[in-house]
Design an enzyme around this catalytic site. Structure first.
Site, PDB file in Angstrom:
ATOM      1  N   ASP A  86       0.849  -1.175   0.000  1.00  0.00           N
ATOM      2  CA  ASP A  86       0.000   0.000   0.000  1.00  0.00           C
ATOM      3  C   ASP A  86       0.894   1.237   0.000  1.00  0.00           C
ATOM      4  O   ASP A  86       1.961   1.206   0.600  1.00  0.00           O
ATOM      5  CB  ASP A  86      -0.804  -0.032   1.318  1.00  0.00           C
ATOM      6  CG  ASP A  86      -2.222   0.437   1.122  1.00  0.00           C
ATOM      7  OD1 ASP A  86      -2.725   0.320  -0.010  1.00  0.00           O
ATOM      8  OD2 ASP A  86      -2.807   0.930   2.098  1.00  0.00           O
ATOM      9  N   PHE A 111       8.032   1.538  -0.637  1.00  0.00           N
ATOM     10  CA  PHE A 111       9.011   1.678   0.467  1.00  0.00           C
ATOM     11  C   PHE A 111       9.756   3.022   0.484  1.00  0.00           C
ATOM     12  O   PHE A 111      10.425   3.352   1.452  1.00  0.00           O
ATOM     13  CB  PHE A 111      10.050   0.538   0.468  1.00  0.00           C
ATOM     14  CG  PHE A 111       9.447  -0.809   0.759  1.00  0.00           C
ATOM     15  CD1 PHE A 111       8.985  -1.116   2.031  1.00  0.00           C
ATOM     16  CD2 PHE A 111       9.320  -1.755  -0.248  1.00  0.00           C
ATOM     17  CE1 PHE A 111       8.414  -2.364   2.309  1.00  0.00           C
ATOM     18  CE2 PHE A 111       8.751  -3.000   0.021  1.00  0.00           C
ATOM     19  CZ  PHE A 111       8.300  -3.300   1.293  1.00  0.00           C
ATOM     20  N   TYR A 119       2.314   4.738   1.354  1.00  0.00           N
ATOM     21  CA  TYR A 119       2.302   5.348   2.699  1.00  0.00           C
ATOM     22  C   TYR A 119       1.122   6.308   2.785  1.00  0.00           C
ATOM     23  O   TYR A 119       0.828   7.024   1.836  1.00  0.00           O
ATOM     24  CB  TYR A 119       3.606   6.120   2.940  1.00  0.00           C
ATOM     25  CG  TYR A 119       4.833   5.232   3.056  1.00  0.00           C
ATOM     26  CD1 TYR A 119       4.934   4.284   4.067  1.00  0.00           C
ATOM     27  CD2 TYR A 119       5.888   5.385   2.170  1.00  0.00           C
ATOM     28  CE1 TYR A 119       6.065   3.488   4.178  1.00  0.00           C
ATOM     29  CE2 TYR A 119       7.032   4.596   2.282  1.00  0.00           C
ATOM     30  CZ  TYR A 119       7.113   3.641   3.288  1.00  0.00           C
ATOM     31  OH  TYR A 119       8.232   2.874   3.405  1.00  0.00           O
ATOM     32  N   HIS A 149       8.106  -9.798   5.878  1.00  0.00           N
ATOM     33  CA  HIS A 149       8.043  -8.366   5.611  1.00  0.00           C
ATOM     34  C   HIS A 149       9.063  -7.603   6.480  1.00  0.00           C
ATOM     35  O   HIS A 149       9.309  -7.992   7.618  1.00  0.00           O
ATOM     36  CB  HIS A 149       6.617  -7.865   5.907  1.00  0.00           C
ATOM     37  CG  HIS A 149       6.348  -6.527   5.302  1.00  0.00           C
ATOM     38  ND1 HIS A 149       6.605  -5.357   5.963  1.00  0.00           N
ATOM     39  CD2 HIS A 149       5.867  -6.186   4.084  1.00  0.00           C
ATOM     40  CE1 HIS A 149       6.290  -4.341   5.174  1.00  0.00           C
ATOM     41  NE2 HIS A 149       5.833  -4.810   4.028  1.00  0.00           N
TER      42      HIS A 149
END
Lengths: 258, 308
Positions: free
Chosen positions: B128, B141, B130, B251
């Site tokens: 998703d 990221f 941020y 993750h």
């Protein structure tokens, strides 16, 4: 949905034969109006441009423009499996073209064969060939042009083409000696395929690689006549016209060192 | 033989010609036939939109104008599918309801502009964007230069440092230089409502980003896919493992990173694979230089207003 059915399948075999020596991978661009291909050879000296009109196929269906990225060597291998009398149908899904389906039908013995060719992703910019009014346009029997290229290869790697109002001259000079072939315009009304015509704006003299020219003459079976268009310091255009479209070759001239 | 040559040379015309022939060089066709290195975006757009109606063009304006041309070519059929049209309509409704969405329109497809299909070597899948202010900029990221790196990214840096000891941990969290070197940083959902995580999941982005992955899976070979977390692993299930290298780990989030992420050594494994397949390795250390790299934007689009 893309579908194109060609009754003279042999034509497709010949077309492929006339392209595959020059380029290895190419995009067939399919649109409503027909199929075209344009690719430059690896050494960036020659270009082949092929165009097949939709009307030449029966039926022809292409809902939206898309490209079929093909390894011509692989396609040629598959086309070898088609008989000369076969009716060839090309099919592809235009939304997710990851393979091209080829259907070969022989009407006499009801044999149907189907092949699927995996497609490739070929990044190719569309090249823009400038439109030119050529200084000289020569029409001549394609077999004659093929013979001249073959013969003069004996003498040299390159040929100089001189065109004047009443003559076209091919000259080769090499280590073993020289050779030249001169042709004069002739028109035979009963045999138009054997006529030679010259349209001239101004005389031209240009030198070209025979290796490439004889490569181009693989198009000979496609047409009785070949058209050569020349302008000073411009690429040569060699065109074979067919009922269904054309194949054009462009070749950069050899130029003086200084 | 030589005598004959001499005879020839007596005629000045012939000798000239001979000289011309022996010294002639093959010219390149490229001097006459233009090969536009960067076709003007307008041309490409008209090529793709030939059959689109005005409504469709308007709906897909962001895609047509901000997506990289190579990617647009690859995905032009995908974005006209009914589900994508529905997704675009949903996003339009969100906007008309004055919902704040991340990332800004111009940056939704920045992954495509930094990493066109022809340069992709590594793919990192995120989930998703941020959802806090100024964080998301279209690369998973990654955050812009002036924003502190989030915890997951700090763990990625830690894992990298464990793996490649020469890696210098940058002070910023901007992964643009990776993206430019061929690391595709793709989220599953490409938009999110401000401060509402996963608010745009299940609206169609998943299908679209699946198409992106499928395209790379089918049309490229020798890629490295880094799948971190069960979500990414699930999404990458269809990747052909004989054609590509698929690296899996938990993750990098602080909740799970200590279960193996920090010692996953994906980066050196990726480089070894690339090298073995005759490709140039990724310089993971490229983040420390060239700060403040501007995001490339299509020349005809200079601000948000034009799109809204």
């Amino acid at each position: 949905m893309f579908e194109a059915r060609l009754t003279q399948g042999a034509l497709l075999k010949r077309l492929l034969d006339s392209v595959k020596e020059l380029v290895t991978d190419a995009n067939f661009d399919c649109s409503e109006t027909g199929i075209s291909l344009q690719a430059m050879d690896n050494s960036h000296v020659a270009l082949v441009s092929l165009s097949l009109r939709a009307e030449g196929f029966n039926p022809y269906r292409c809902d939206r423009g898309f490209s079929l990225g093909v390894n011509l060597n692989s396609l040629n291998k598959i086309m070898k499996c088609a008989g000369n009398e076969d009716v060839i149908t090309l099919k592809a899904d235009d939304s997710s073209a990851d393979s091209l389906c080829l259907l070969f039908e022989n009407s006499s013995n009801e044999r149907v064969s189907e092949y699927e060719l995996k497609l490739m992703d070929i990044d190719q910019e569309h090249l823009s060939i400038p439109e030119t009014d050529y200084d000289a346009t020569v029409m001549m029997p394609s077999a004659e042009f093929q013979r001249i290229c073959r013969d003069l290869m004996v003498v040299s790697e390159s040929v100089t083409i001189d065109v004047s109002k009443d003559e076209i001259k091919f000259t080769a000079e090499g280590e073993l000696g020289t050779g030249n072939v001169k042709l004069k315009p002739t028109s035979t009304i009963d045999k138009p395929e054997e006529s030679i015509t010259i349209e001239l704006g101004q005389t031209v003299s240009l030198q070209f690689s025979l290796k490439y020219l004889s490569n181009f003459t693989r198009g000979t079976p496609l047409s009785d006549q070949v058209m050569l268009c020349l302008s000073d310091n411009m690429p040569l255009l060699v065109e074979y016209k067919m009922d269904i479209g054309y194949i054009r070759y462009y070749l950069a001239p050899k130029v003086g060192d200084e | 033989m030589s005598k004959r040559k001499d005879v020839h040379d007596d005629s000045s015309q012939d000798s000239n010609k001979k000289q011309k022939i022996t010294s002639s060089k093959q010219a390149f066709l490229t001097s006459w036939i233009k090969q536009p290195s960067q076709p003007s975006s307008e041309n490409v757009i008209t090529k793709f939109t030939g059959k689109m109606n005005e409504e469709m063009k308007k709906l897909l304006q962001i895609e047509l104008e901000t997506m990289d041309n190579e990617w647009l070519k690859a995905l032009v059929n995908e974005i006209q599918k009914p589900y994508f049209v529905e997704l675009k309509k949903f996003l339009a409704t969100e906007k008309s309801n004055n919902k704040k969405l991340f990332p800004p329109d111009l940056q939704i497809y920045s992954w495509s502009r930094y990493t066109p299909p022809s340069i992709v070597k590594v793919v990192i899948l995120g989930q998703d964007p941020y959802h806090n202010d100024r964080q998301a900029h279209g690369l998973c990221f990654s955050v812009p230069h002036n924003v502190p790196p989030p915890p997951s990214l700090l763990n990625i840096y830690k894992g990298l440092k464990n793996d490649i000891s020469t890696f210098q941990v940058p002070k910023h969290g901007c992964l643009v230089n990776w993206a430019k070197s061929g690391v595709l940083l793709l989220n599953t959902s490409l938009t999110v409502r401000a401060h509402e995580p996963a608010s745009h999941s299940g609206k169609g982005w998943e299908k679209f980003t699946d198409a992106v992955i499928q395209y790379l899976n089918e049309r490229k070979s020798g890629l490295v896919f880094m799948l971190w977390g069960s979500h990414a692993i699930k999404k990458g299930k269809a990747i052909n493992k004989t054609k590509h290298l698929v690296l899996e780990a938990v993750h990098p989030s602080p909740l799970s990173a200590h279960h193996g992420f920090l010692d996953c050594h994906h980066w050196s494994k990726a480089n070894k694979y690339l090298k073995d397949h005759g490709k140039e390795e990724i310089e993971w250390n490229c983040l420390v230089e060239n700060k403040n790299v501007p995001i490339p934007s299509n020349s005809d689009l200079s601000n948000n207003e034009k799109i809204d």
